[in-house]
Design an enzyme around this catalytic site. Structure first.
Site, mmCIF file in Angstrom:
data_model
loop_
_atom_site.group_PDB
_atom_site.id
_atom_site.type_symbol
_atom_site.label_atom_id
_atom_site.label_comp_id
_atom_site.label_asym_id
_atom_site.label_seq_id
_atom_site.Cartn_x
_atom_site.Cartn_y
_atom_site.Cartn_z
ATOM 1 N N SER A 86 0.781 -1.232 0.000
ATOM 2 C CA SER A 86 0.000 0.000 0.000
ATOM 3 C C SER A 86 0.811 1.280 0.000
ATOM 4 O O SER A 86 0.242 2.372 -0.113
ATOM 5 C CB SER A 86 -0.969 0.004 1.183
ATOM 6 O OG SER A 86 -2.032 -0.885 0.947
ATOM 7 N N GLN A 151 -10.868 -13.401 -0.796
ATOM 8 C CA GLN A 151 -9.847 -13.752 0.189
ATOM 9 C C GLN A 151 -9.428 -15.213 0.060
ATOM 10 O O GLN A 151 -8.231 -15.534 0.076
ATOM 11 C CB GLN A 151 -10.375 -13.489 1.600
ATOM 12 C CG GLN A 151 -10.512 -12.026 1.954
ATOM 13 C CD GLN A 151 -10.996 -11.833 3.378
ATOM 14 O OE1 GLN A 151 -11.012 -12.766 4.169
ATOM 15 N NE2 GLN A 151 -11.396 -10.616 3.708
ATOM 16 N N SER A 192 -10.117 1.339 2.319
ATOM 17 C CA SER A 192 -10.647 0.524 1.224
ATOM 18 C C SER A 192 -9.678 0.516 0.054
ATOM 19 O O SER A 192 -9.389 1.562 -0.533
ATOM 20 C CB SER A 192 -12.006 1.056 0.759
ATOM 21 O OG SER A 192 -12.440 0.387 -0.408
ATOM 22 N N ASN A 193 -9.203 -0.662 -0.303
ATOM 23 C CA ASN A 193 -8.312 -0.774 -1.451
ATOM 24 C C ASN A 193 -9.012 -0.446 -2.757
ATOM 25 O O ASN A 193 -8.369 -0.024 -3.721
ATOM 26 C CB ASN A 193 -7.717 -2.180 -1.491
ATOM 27 C CG ASN A 193 -6.703 -2.392 -0.385
ATOM 28 O OD1 ASN A 193 -5.698 -1.711 -0.319
ATOM 29 N ND2 ASN A 193 -6.987 -3.311 0.515
#
Length: 382
Positions: A86, A151, A192-193
């Site tokens: 990130s 996931q 939030s990606n």
């Protein structure tokens, strides 16, 4: 994901933390006078503590004025390149702020203006969300990395079968649109990606080229970041690098897997980049010293929103985090995690004292201890 979950570095050990912020491990304590210039002994101890906790290898580099230092522990080289997760978000946000400074976009434009029809479904509405809200995580858009099926396929044992799959940004956003928003835009904060996948798509719409090209031409080449790349779908790691390890499970007794090679399109503009500790310091120092953005744009980037009452000393700007440490020192930067890799990059507001580093595992280690050790001289407790 709740704010409290997002800000704990221990989440780097969980599957979903593969793409979340990892540099905000604990709330800052009451401020006290800053210590004398560190000799990095505490930082070295923090690296060794991470290895003692189960991290195969750790590296950190620091610069403070003319002082430069590199420390390693375990299976690591001082010049290793690694996936920064990130931390990519700061690069993405910087490009959008540059484009605004050039008059090519307004961060208060609705997302719908640039990506018509993309943010729709189950209560999501791009007409009511601004580009700025993407960058400071106040959009309310569901994070695709929270989707249970995603996931299982990408972060769990399914990774071994699907590690080289290519995901388009539209596919990632579609995963998010299958869920309801976390909240009404502008009313709260949640990491939030999906926000930054969308930000990358906006850059492409504005420039007519992939967001990675803008990062290369506007940041990597001008700063001569020789170890920094936007890999796209390339799965291999450049040399020098050490293996990246993951248990692909929340079960700490699960077997360890070498996850060094993977298709980083699962992260895109939210977390795909590769760099090293030297380049990350160069980037964040240049950013905070105003060498990448005009003064007004940098002020916007460093205007933060509170992420949670539980963490009053932590704020999130535009792809950039502020953290007031236990000794009162204020640092800016971002954390990043992706399979088998947990990274940190922090710098003081004047850009003079910087730190960057990485653990080559995602189930152990606490990067906040390394940050506290470097900037506050606080050795980790045994």
């Amino acid at each position: 994901m709740s704010a409290a979950r997002t800000v704990r570095t221990v989440l780097a050990a969980t599957l979903v933390a593969g793409l979340t912020a990892t540099a905000l491990a604990t709330p800052a304590l009451a401020a006290s006078p800053a210590p004398a210039k560190p000799d990095h002994a505490a930082t070295r101890q923090a690296l060794e503590a991470a290895v003692a906790d189960g991290v195969p290898g750790a590296v950190a580099q620091a610069r403070d004025g003319h002082d430069r230092w590199t420390g390693t522990a375990g299976e690591r080289g001082g010049d290793d390149r690694y996936r920064v997760g990130s931390i990519t978000k700061t690069f993405t946000a910087t490009v959008l702020l540059q484009l605004q400074a050039e008059g090519r976009i307004d961060l208060d434009d609705p997302v719908e203006k640039w990506l018509p029809g993309v943010v729709r479904g189950n209560g999501h509405d791009g007409r009511k969300i601004t580009v700025r809200q993407l960058l400071n995580h106040t959009s309310g858009i569901y994070s695709y990395t929270e989707d249970p099926a995603f996931q299982a396929k990408v972060f769990g044992p399914g990774f071994l079968e699907h590690r080289y799959d290519t995901w388009s940004p539209k596919q990632l956003v579609a995963v998010a649109m299958a869920h309801e928003p976390d909240f009404t835009p502008g009313t709260s904060w949640n990491y939030s990606n999906t926000n930054f996948v969308l930000a990358g798509m906006v850059i492409e719409k504005v420039t007519g080229r992939p967001y990675g090209k803008a990062v290369e031409n506007r940041i990597i080449k001008p700063l001569k970041l020789r170890a920094t790349t936007v890999p796209g779908t390339r799965s291999a790691m450049p040399e020098p690098s050490s293996p990246a390890y993951s248990k692909l499970s929340v079960d700490l007794n699960a077997p360890v897997h070498d996850v060094s090679t993977l298709n980083p399109s699962i992260a895109g503009a939210a977390g795909e980049m590769i760099s090293d500790s030297r380049d990350l310091q160069t980037f964040y120092r240049a950013l905070l010293q105003g060498r990448l953005l005009p003064k007004g744009a940098l002020k916007e980037m460093t205007t933060t929103v509170q992420i949670s009452p539980e963490y009053p000393n932590v704020g999130y700007g535009l792809g950039l985090m502020k953290d007031k440490l236990s000794c009162g020192v204020e640092v800016w930067g971002h954390g990043g995690g992706i399979h088998g890799s947990s990274s940190l990059a922090q710098v003081t507001r004047d850009g003079e004292h910087s730190l960057a580093g990485n653990f080559n595992a995602d189930w152990a280690g606490d990067s906040q201890k390394v940050i506290e050790a470097e900037f506050c001289g606080t050795a980790p407790k045994k």
